[in-house]
Write a protein that holds these residues in place. Structure first.
Motif, PDB file in Angstrom:
ATOM      1  N   PRO A 340     -68.184  -2.619  39.449  1.00 25.82           N
ATOM      2  CA  PRO A 340     -67.116  -2.728  40.450  1.00 25.82           C
ATOM      3  C   PRO A 340     -67.680  -3.176  41.801  1.00 25.82           C
ATOM      4  N   GLY A 341     -67.025  -4.109  42.413  1.00 24.97           N
ATOM      5  CA  GLY A 341     -67.447  -4.588  43.729  1.00 24.97           C
ATOM      6  C   GLY A 341     -68.334  -5.820  43.654  1.00 24.97           C
ATOM      7  N   ASN A 386     -56.065  -4.810  33.869  1.00 23.49           N
ATOM      8  CA  ASN A 386     -57.445  -4.337  33.667  1.00 23.49           C
ATOM      9  C   ASN A 386     -58.306  -4.570  34.913  1.00 23.49           C
ATOM     10  N   ARG A 387     -59.464  -3.932  34.928  1.00 24.59           N
ATOM     11  CA  ARG A 387     -60.326  -3.945  36.121  1.00 24.59           C
ATOM     12  C   ARG A 387     -60.712  -5.367  36.530  1.00 24.59           C
ATOM     13  N   VAL A 388     -61.103  -6.178  35.547  1.00 27.87           N
ATOM     14  CA  VAL A 388     -61.597  -7.515  35.872  1.00 27.87           C
ATOM     15  C   VAL A 388     -60.478  -8.346  36.510  1.00 27.87           C
ATOM     16  N   PHE A 389     -59.302  -8.311  35.918  1.00 25.16           N
ATOM     17  CA  PHE A 389     -58.182  -9.086  36.474  1.00 25.16           C
ATOM     18  C   PHE A 389     -57.897  -8.647  37.911  1.00 25.16           C
ATOM     19  N   LYS A 390     -57.913  -7.332  38.109  1.00 17.31           N
ATOM     20  CA  LYS A 390     -57.590  -6.833  39.457  1.00 17.31           C
ATOM     21  C   LYS A 390     -58.650  -7.258  40.469  1.00 17.31           C
ATOM     22  N   GLU A 391     -59.909  -7.263  40.038  1.00 15.61           N
ATOM     23  CA  GLU A 391     -60.958  -7.685  40.978  1.00 15.61           C
ATOM     24  C   GLU A 391     -60.827  -9.174  41.299  1.00 15.61           C
ATOM     25  N   PHE A 647     -76.400  -6.039  49.386  1.00 16.19           N
ATOM     26  CA  PHE A 647     -76.922  -6.247  48.029  1.00 16.19           C
ATOM     27  C   PHE A 647     -77.809  -5.081  47.603  1.00 16.19           C
ATOM     28  N   THR A 648     -77.390  -3.870  47.933  1.00 14.72           N
ATOM     29  CA  THR A 648     -78.150  -2.709  47.453  1.00 14.72           C
ATOM     30  C   THR A 648     -77.166  -1.727  46.818  1.00 14.72           C
ATOM     31  N   GLU A 649     -77.751  -0.721  46.177  1.00 16.54           N
ATOM     32  CA  GLU A 649     -76.941   0.293  45.502  1.00 16.54           C
ATOM     33  C   GLU A 649     -76.690   1.488  46.421  1.00 16.54           C
ATOM     34  N   LYS A 677     -72.049   0.568  48.911  1.00 17.49           N
ATOM     35  CA  LYS A 677     -72.743  -0.202  47.879  1.00 17.49           C
ATOM     36  C   LYS A 677     -71.933  -1.460  47.527  1.00 17.49           C
ATOM     37  N   TYR A 678     -72.577  -2.609  47.556  1.00 15.06           N
ATOM     38  CA  TYR A 678     -71.974  -3.909  47.216  1.00 15.06           C
ATOM     39  C   TYR A 678     -70.818  -4.329  48.136  1.00 15.06           C
TER      40      TYR A 678
END
Ligand code: GAL
Length: 687
Positions: A340-341, A386-391, A647-649, A677-678
């Motif tokens: 995510p992100g 779904n998550r991908v579509f929403k992102e 670009f870190t966690e 994060k992200y």
């Protein structure tokens, strides 16, 4: 370089493109799916679709029998929802009838084995029939859709690449050589150093393309073959676009460039610096392996930055991200989903470096065949929930707020030189370390410190004008012509700062070594000469002491003899202990530095920090941040558009030293904020 750029609307659209490869030709018997596509396109905030890339068999199922009705409908449907079509020419894959009836369209590989029909990207670039057939279908497409209001751009073929060794190609290669060497076989023999192993040619017809079962040790041949392959690919492309230029002169033309994926380095097989001149818009397909297990997210992001700055610099104008995945791909070893992100972060990174689009492969997942599990906007569930579509939809909403950024460029005082021909020659060189040459990766290592500090870099090629930049970095410039050497000399004489490294200035444009020691002009620029290059085993240890700090080196160490240069750093060990490893030299109005060894990141950070200070070069935006946060800027005459990307966690504090406006939320920000994060923030400020 340096001065701020006018806006360039490369595609003529003044909004960010968001969409991707749309392959309705796979779903022609499912009108319900095609109807859903239209609804889902609107929900996903997408507005541009590359159509017809692999649709030849749907367009011309039998020779001379055409079916355009389905494509008419797709054009109209996209138009109705305010979308735009990027129309592809279908030459990347051909119908079976074509290979069956005209077998000379099939490629012959380097082992002289004729390929069967199947797959894609496997045609002979010389075949007259294939050229005729592609031009024919392209003409029909241009006639039919040239005036359609939805048509935005031409997408020529798909990811050109590969080579053919058939008899027609051998003839074309010999003709190309005759022209290059002015029909003088002796000049060719001289340039290729053919007396070696008794390889002298006495007839043009004896020349064959390089092959594992034949000639592969003549470096001049290998180099000219690679040049020919680039020219022959461009010639095929030029043939494709004849009817498009004639019928649709105002529709811009692109073709999608690639990267070699594991290390995310520029695509090796074609010289894109030549190809770029034939395109209206540069575009490329980016598939970084996010969340991999061999590098940090920030390391990978740095590489993405490098390649974007190269492809942007090819035409010094915005480019397009033509393919990316909303989640995983299907061809990495491990096809990991974007966390995510990451989708928004990685998409915005492309925009930050000059892309005017975020496009995907592909719009809808195929039901069968090898790409059925490749990430897509619409999954097999056909859902917008779904998550991908929403992102994806969220990225679309963000892009809608970035219209002002479209057409803007970046302003750089620093340039790094990348050269495809140099890369081919250096990889061919049997010597040094067979596995450690890593020319493009070395450039990334030099780029890293600028990326970390938010200093914009143009990654330029040798024909480009570098006279305007303040700092020019030419690592591992093994192959360099006298002409380029003389331009480098003028650059420094006129006040430029030049950095060169080990394994530079060794061969000319024919891959023949310079005789009599290092080129006199290089000796004058650098006030020293490299005497010997030592190659190290991975476990060999040596160090350089530079300005009272010690740095580890690896792979290469050049023994240097000084004439008028200063030794800035000394080797610590081996038979060259206490001799110069890093030198500086005042030449004319400018300065030159030679780095004799492959040094580590801490060295590059300190070394370039010193140069940046001397040259008064500052980050493009006054934003304080820690490691792993990247700040990149696009500019027009009024505004700076600043992309601050984590670009870190971990969460990261970031401080804006002046008041800025968040382009997505509209909020004014001064001082410290926290990036999750992200997380990415895109802000504007007056420049
Ligand atoms: C690209 C290609 C696309 C699709 C994609 C999958 O190289 O152009 O057609 O195959 O890879 O990642």
């Amino acid at each position: 370089m340096m001065s701020k750029h006018e806006k360039t609307y490369t595609t003529q659209a003044n909004f960010m493109l968001h969409g991707g490869d749309y392959n309705p030709d796979q779903w022609l018997d499912r009108p319900d799916i095609l109807a859903d596509d239209v609804k889902l396109m609107q929900l996903s905030h997408t507005n541009a679709f590359s159509v017809g890339i692999f649709a030849w068999s749907a367009l011309e199922p039998e020779e001379g029998v055409y079916h355009f009705e389905w494509l008419d409908e797709i054009f109209d449907n996209i138009h109705k929802i305010g979308g735009r079509v990027i129309l592809a020419t279908p030459s990347g894959a051909r119908p079976a009838w074509l290979s069956q009836k005209y077998p000379d369209v099939l490629r012959v590989n380097e082992n002289r084995l004729k390929q069967l029909h199947g797959g894609r990207h496997n045609h002979c670039f010389t075949s007259e029939v294939y050229r005729e057939k592609t031009q024919n279908i392209n003409r029909l497409l241009a006639e039919r859709y040239g005036n359609h209001p939805a048509l935005l751009m031409w997408h020529i073929s798909n990811e050109y690449g590969g080579e053919c060794h058939c008899e027609k190609c051998q003839h074309a290669f010999r003709d190309w050589l005759k022209e290059k060497f002015d029909h003088n076989l002796k000049s060719l023999n001289d340039a290729w150093w053919t007396p070696f192993w008794s390889h002298t040619y006495s007839e043009w017809s004896q020349i064959e393309s390089p092959s594992p079962i034949g000639e592969n040790a003549v470096h001049g041949l290998n180099l000219d073959w690679r040049r020919f392959i680039t020219d022959q690919t461009i010639s095929f492309f030029e043939n494709e676009i004849v009817p498009l230029k004639e019928l649709t002169p105002n529709i811009p033309i692109t073709t999608n460039f690639m990267a070699d994926t594991h290390d995310l380095i520029p695509f090796q097989a074609l010289d894109y610096s030549k190809f770029a001149k034939h395109l209206d818009v540069i575009s490329w397909d980016a598939y970084p392996a996010w969340h991999n297990d061999w590098e940090t997210t920030a390391d990978l992001a740095m590489k993405v930055g490098f390649i974007n700055d190269l492809y942007r610099s090819l035409k010094q104008q915005p480019f397009l991200l033509l393919e990316s995945t909303p989640s995983g791909v299907n061809w990495h070893n491990v096809n990991k989903a974007k966390r995510p992100g990451m989708h928004e972060l990685s998409s915005m990174q492309m925009i930050a470096h000059g892309s005017d689009s975020v496009m995907y492969f592909q719009w809808r997942k195929s039901r069968g065949s090898s790409e059925k599990f490749h990430g897509a906007v619409v999954d097999h569930d056909n859902s917008s929930e779904n998550r991908v579509f929403k992102e994806v939809a969220k990225v679309g909403e963000t892009l809608e707020k970035l219209s002002k950024v479209v057409g803007t460029n970046r302003t750089s005082d620093v340039a790094i030189l990348y050269d495809w021909e140099n890369n081919w020659a250096i990889n061919d060189a049997q010597g040094f370390g067979m596995e450690t040459k890593r020319y493009p990766q070395t450039l990334q290592e030099h780029y890293r410190t600028f990326w970390e500090q938010g200093i914009s870099v143009d990654v330029i090629t040798k024909e480009q004008d570098f006279s305007g930049c303040k700092l020019l970095i030419v690592p591992m410039l093994y192959l360099v012509s006298e002409d380029t050497i003389s331009r480098l000399k003028t650059f420094v004489a006129n006040g430029g700062t030049l950095v060169m490294t080990y394994i530079s200035g060794i061969v000319n444009e024919h891959d023949l070594t310079y005789l009599g020691g290092w080129h006199q002009d290089l000796q004058e620029i650098f006030g020293m000469k490299p005497i010997e290059t030592d190659t190290l085993y991975p476990n060999d240890k040596n160090y350089v002491n530079y300005h009272n700090k010690t740095y580890q080196l690896k792979d290469y160490a050049t023994v240097i003899e000084l004439t008028s240069a200063n030794a800035e750093g000394l080797y610590q060990d081996d038979f060259y202990a206490n001799t110069p490893a890093v030198t500086s030299h005042q030449y004319g109005e400018g300065k030159s530095y030679y780095i004799g060894a492959r040094l580590n990141d801490p060295f590059h950070r300190d070394f370039y920090k010193g140069l940046l200070k001397d040259l008064s070069l500052e980050p493009a935006a006054p934003v304080k941040h820690g490691k792993g946060v990247s700040v990149q800027v696009r500019q027009d005459h009024q505004k700076d558009y600043v992309f601050v990307m984590n670009f870190t966690e971990e969460t990261q504090p970031v401080t804006f030293e002046s008041t800025v406006k968040d382009m997505v939320t509209g909020e004014e920000i001064t001082g410290e904020i926290t990036l999750e994060k992200y997380e990415v923030r895109i802000v504007e400020k007056n420049s």
